[in-house]
Design an enzyme around this catalytic site. Structure first.
Site, mmCIF file in Angstrom:
data_model
loop_
_atom_site.group_PDB
_atom_site.id
_atom_site.type_symbol
_atom_site.label_atom_id
_atom_site.label_comp_id
_atom_site.label_asym_id
_atom_site.label_seq_id
_atom_site.Cartn_x
_atom_site.Cartn_y
_atom_site.Cartn_z
ATOM 1 N N GLY A 32 40.462 -1.225 54.046
ATOM 2 C CA GLY A 32 39.066 -0.934 54.355
ATOM 3 C C GLY A 32 38.254 -0.486 53.153
ATOM 4 O O GLY A 32 37.090 -0.111 53.283
ATOM 5 N N LYS A 49 25.311 2.839 39.349
ATOM 6 C CA LYS A 49 25.612 4.282 39.344
ATOM 7 C C LYS A 49 25.404 4.869 37.953
ATOM 8 O O LYS A 49 24.926 6.007 37.806
ATOM 9 C CB LYS A 49 27.046 4.506 39.829
ATOM 10 C CG LYS A 49 27.226 4.159 41.313
ATOM 11 C CD LYS A 49 28.687 4.080 41.690
ATOM 12 C CE LYS A 49 28.875 3.839 43.180
ATOM 13 N NZ LYS A 49 30.260 3.469 43.516
ATOM 14 N N LYS A 54 22.761 3.173 46.223
ATOM 15 C CA LYS A 54 22.719 3.242 44.745
ATOM 16 C C LYS A 54 21.832 2.158 44.144
ATOM 17 O O LYS A 54 21.139 2.384 43.165
ATOM 18 C CB LYS A 54 24.143 3.147 44.180
ATOM 19 C CG LYS A 54 24.802 1.787 44.319
ATOM 20 C CD LYS A 54 26.255 1.866 44.658
ATOM 21 C CE LYS A 54 26.440 2.161 46.122
ATOM 22 N NZ LYS A 54 27.781 1.901 46.646
ATOM 23 N N ASP A 71 28.132 -2.611 40.848
ATOM 24 C CA ASP A 71 28.113 -1.311 41.543
ATOM 25 C C ASP A 71 28.203 -0.145 40.544
ATOM 26 O O ASP A 71 27.318 0.723 40.530
ATOM 27 C CB ASP A 71 29.263 -1.301 42.568
ATOM 28 C CG ASP A 71 29.476 0.053 43.203
ATOM 29 O OD1 ASP A 71 28.968 0.282 44.304
ATOM 30 O OD2 ASP A 71 30.168 0.892 42.581
ATOM 31 N N ARG A 82 25.185 1.794 71.520
ATOM 32 C CA ARG A 82 24.595 2.634 72.559
ATOM 33 C C ARG A 82 25.551 3.719 73.076
ATOM 34 O O ARG A 82 25.199 4.893 73.177
ATOM 35 C CB ARG A 82 24.082 1.764 73.727
ATOM 36 C CG ARG A 82 22.814 2.344 74.314
ATOM 37 C CD ARG A 82 22.060 1.406 75.222
ATOM 38 N NE ARG A 82 21.553 0.183 74.639
ATOM 39 C CZ ARG A 82 20.478 0.083 73.852
ATOM 40 N NH1 ARG A 82 19.821 1.169 73.493
ATOM 41 N NH2 ARG A 82 20.065 -1.079 73.406
ATOM 42 N N GLY A 130 34.436 6.139 51.235
ATOM 43 C CA GLY A 130 34.919 6.463 52.580
ATOM 44 C C GLY A 130 33.817 7.152 53.366
ATOM 45 O O GLY A 130 33.002 7.891 52.799
HETATM 46 N N1 LIG Z 1 31.272 2.993 52.714
HETATM 47 C C1 LIG Z 1 31.418 3.831 51.693
HETATM 48 O O1 LIG Z 1 32.530 4.293 51.393
HETATM 49 C C2 LIG Z 1 30.217 4.227 50.886
HETATM 50 C C3 LIG Z 1 30.357 5.198 49.873
HETATM 51 C C4 LIG Z 1 29.233 5.604 49.142
HETATM 52 C C5 LIG Z 1 28.009 5.023 49.403
HETATM 53 N N2 LIG Z 1 27.919 4.057 50.375
HETATM 54 C C6 LIG Z 1 26.609 3.465 50.601
HETATM 55 O O2 LIG Z 1 26.197 3.799 51.923
HETATM 56 C C7 LIG Z 1 25.394 2.749 52.457
HETATM 57 C C8 LIG Z 1 25.974 2.304 53.790
HETATM 58 O O3 LIG Z 1 27.289 1.824 53.583
HETATM 59 P P1 LIG Z 1 28.271 1.588 54.828
HETATM 60 O O4 LIG Z 1 29.601 1.330 54.232
HETATM 61 O O5 LIG Z 1 28.113 2.665 55.819
HETATM 62 O O6 LIG Z 1 27.686 0.203 55.419
HETATM 63 P P2 LIG Z 1 28.036 -0.467 56.821
HETATM 64 O O7 LIG Z 1 29.283 0.093 57.390
HETATM 65 O O8 LIG Z 1 27.945 -1.935 56.621
HETATM 66 O O9 LIG Z 1 26.824 -0.017 57.777
HETATM 67 C C9 LIG Z 1 25.519 -0.442 57.587
HETATM 68 C C10 LIG Z 1 24.663 0.012 58.763
HETATM 69 O O10 LIG Z 1 23.312 -0.274 58.438
HETATM 70 C C11 LIG Z 1 22.752 -1.079 59.464
HETATM 71 N N3 LIG Z 1 21.866 -2.053 58.820
HETATM 72 C C12 LIG Z 1 22.120 -2.820 57.729
HETATM 73 N N4 LIG Z 1 21.059 -3.570 57.415
HETATM 74 C C13 LIG Z 1 20.103 -3.269 58.330
HETATM 75 C C14 LIG Z 1 18.783 -3.740 58.548
HETATM 76 N N5 LIG Z 1 18.214 -4.664 57.751
HETATM 77 N N6 LIG Z 1 18.091 -3.229 59.594
HETATM 78 C C15 LIG Z 1 18.658 -2.291 60.394
HETATM 79 N N7 LIG Z 1 19.910 -1.821 60.233
HETATM 80 C C16 LIG Z 1 20.613 -2.307 59.218
HETATM 81 C C17 LIG Z 1 23.903 -1.750 60.170
HETATM 82 O O11 LIG Z 1 23.521 -2.038 61.524
HETATM 83 P P3 LIG Z 1 24.563 -2.710 62.578
HETATM 84 O O12 LIG Z 1 25.599 -1.647 62.818
HETATM 85 O O13 LIG Z 1 23.766 -2.972 63.800
HETATM 86 O O14 LIG Z 1 25.108 -3.916 61.898
HETATM 87 C C18 LIG Z 1 24.978 -0.676 60.078
HETATM 88 O O15 LIG Z 1 24.868 0.251 61.125
HETATM 89 C C19 LIG Z 1 25.340 1.660 51.390
HETATM 90 O O16 LIG Z 1 24.188 1.842 50.590
HETATM 91 C C20 LIG Z 1 26.589 1.946 50.561
HETATM 92 O O17 LIG Z 1 26.488 1.487 49.229
HETATM 93 C C21 LIG Z 1 28.984 3.649 51.115
#
Ligand SMILES: NC(=O)c1ccc[n+]([C@@H]2O[C@H](COP(=O)([O-])OP(=O)(O)OC[C@H]3O[C@@H](n4cnc5c(N)ncnc54)[C@H](OP(=O)(O)O)[C@@H]3O)[C@@H](O)[C@H]2O)c1
Length: 431
Positions: free
Chosen positions: A181, A199, A100, A195, A44, A305
């Site tokens: 991280g 891709k 992906k 993964d 929030r 990232g």
């Molecule tokens: N991280 C990277 O470097 C990276 C790079 C390329 C692609 N991606 C892709 O980007 C996507 C997100 O990755 P991320 O690293 O940002 O993940 P993350 O940090 O775990 O964040 C996930 C977010 O989605 C929300 N969420 C997950 N499941 C949900 C559900 N069922 N209902 C409502 N909200 C939900 C979570 O809510 P809460 O905050 O309330 O838990 C959180 O805010 C993934 O598909 C990943 O493969 C990530």
């Protein structure tokens, strides 16, 4: 870019948070009106600071009911992403996703739906983080005929392999990746290569205009590698990379009329140290594409990232909104689930083996055993010649053969009276 738009976002984590924090500055006029998270209370304060009156909700229907011009999905939850994509595209709004697995599994259906609804589907962030490989394949090289794609598209395993080359065990290297991280607590999608396989399905769909099933990708992860395998590779002039590769069968690679049969594989491989894939360090990503008109194209970038991935999401968003304001149809995406996948056993390569015979063996005996198993022994080195080998181990370089022949040779070596344990067998990429 000009114009105003209302967008909804699903996910406010590493990627979603970076998107939200840069949206106002990079896309003025685009208002974030609703964000879906699991736990609205946790977000929030940041939401109020970054996006003023944004509504935070845990109810997907509230996001879908907000009449947004575009929905941005960064949750990682495949069923949720699919539901949001179907609903958003069906009513003609744009859907931008970083997911992906969702795109690899449901790309054909979603691309058809997008075309029928004249809605935009965009997924630059799903492959290569901040490295714009989807745009490259979708726009820049659109009329080229692809021959072969080689890629490092998993930053976590690349970092782990770098650490293992410096002597770390897999476990220690993974612990370091988690500390920085880069790796999640459960890194199995990286280590087992699910993964990069997802891709690769996306990249192959853009190149050959048809979607393969992720399970059709020949997939081998890095769990069985030991630091000595990376040391041996280094001594031979190679680096080990988890290489995703897609290659059209030679017979139809140049025939515009033929439906291509494409070999799809992700596996650890020895890459010559001068090759662009060997030079990708740490969490970097790279793609090397050989195509008929452009020749060789190399793209490198930051594969993961929050901020680099937000670059991809924001660029997608800018493009889909600009097209919407101009009344242009989105670029056609492949929507046939028809990519013909070649038998993975037909892939040809020389290979490096680490072998432990069941009893003391001389070099000539080992060469004879390899030849009897159907492979050409090109070079053999023992424990005194290559650092890191156990006393009983040998390294053998074998000539070019199919993966099926290598598998048959491994079985034949294991069945000998002096049973050879195959501790590793890695294909060698040609320059
Ligand atoms: N991280 C990277 O470097 C990276 C790079 C390329 C692609 N991606 C892709 O980007 C996507 C997100 O990755 P991320 O690293 O940002 O993940 P993350 O940090 O775990 O964040 C996930 C977010 O989605 C929300 N969420 C997950 N499941 C949900 C559900 N069922 N209902 C409502 N909200 C939900 C979570 O809510 P809460 O905050 O309330 O838990 C959180 O805010 C993934 O598909 C990943 O493969 C990530």
């Amino acid at each position: 870019m000009s114009g105003r738009a209302r967008i909804g976002m699903a996910g406010w984590g590493t990627v979603g948070g970076a998107v939200a924090s840069r949206l106002g500055e990079r896309l003025p006029g685009v208002e974030l009106v609703v964000a879906l998270v699991r736990d609205p209370g946790r977000h929030r304060e940041e939401a109020r600071r970054l996006a003023g009156s944004v509504i935070l909700t845990a109810d997907p229907d509230e996001l879908l009911g907000a009449d947004c011009d575009a929905v941005v999905e960064c949750t990682g939850d495949v069923p949720l992403a699919l539901r949001l994509a179907r609903a958003t595209l069906s009513r003609g709004a744009a859907f931008v996703t970083a997911n992906k697995q969702c795109v690899a599994l449901h790309g054909a259906e979603l691309a058809s739906l997008a075309e029928r609804s004249r809605a935009a589907l965009a997924f630059e962030a799903a492959v290569g983080g901040g490295m714009p490989v989807v745009s490259l394949l979708l726009h820049a090289l659109r009329t080229d005929r692809p021959r072969r794609l080689l890629a490092v598209v998993n930053g976590t395993t690349n970092l782990v392999l770098d650490r293992m080359a410096a002597g770390d065990t897999l476990e220690a290297a993974l612990a370091e990746a988690r500390r920085t991280g880069l790796a999640e607590a459960d890194a199995s999608a990286d280590v087992d290569a699910h993964d990069p396989a997802a891709k690769l399905v996306i990249l192959a769909a853009l190149l050959w205009r048809g979607w393969a099933r992720p399970e059709a990708v020949h997939r081998q992860g890095i769990a069985d590698l030991a630091p000595v395998d990376l040391g041996v590779a280094h001594a031979l002039g190679y680096a080990v990379r988890l290489v995703a590769q897609a290659e059209a069968a030679a017979a139809n690679g140049d025939d515009p009329g033929a439906s291509p049969e494409v070999a799809l594989a992700v596996e650890p491989a020895l890459v010559p140290r001068g090759h662009p894939l060997a030079q990708v360090e740490g969490a970097g990503n790279a793609v090397v594409l050989d195509s008929d008109l452009a020749g060789r194209t190399v793209l490198t970038g930051t594969g993961a990232g929050g901020v680099p991935t937000a670059s991809a999401v924001l660029s997608d968003l800018a493009q889909v909104l600009a097209a919407r304001w101009a009344g242009q149809a989105p670029p056609p995406l492949p929507h046939t689930p028809s990519l013909r996948v070649a038998d993975a056993g037909r892939r040809r390569a020389a290979a490096v083996w680490r072998l432990a015979p069941g009893r003391t063996t001389a070099r000539a005996e080992l060469a004879g055993a390899i030849a009897a198993a159907g492979l050409e022994p090109r070079r053999i080195a023992g424990a005194g010649e290559l650092a890191g080998l156990a006393d009983e181990e040998w390294v053998a370089v074998t000539g070019v053969a199919t993966a099926a022949r290598r598998a048959a040779a491994a079985a034949a070596l294991a069945q000998r009276p002096d049973a050879y344990a195959v501790r590793s067998c890695l294909p060698m990429l040609e320059p």
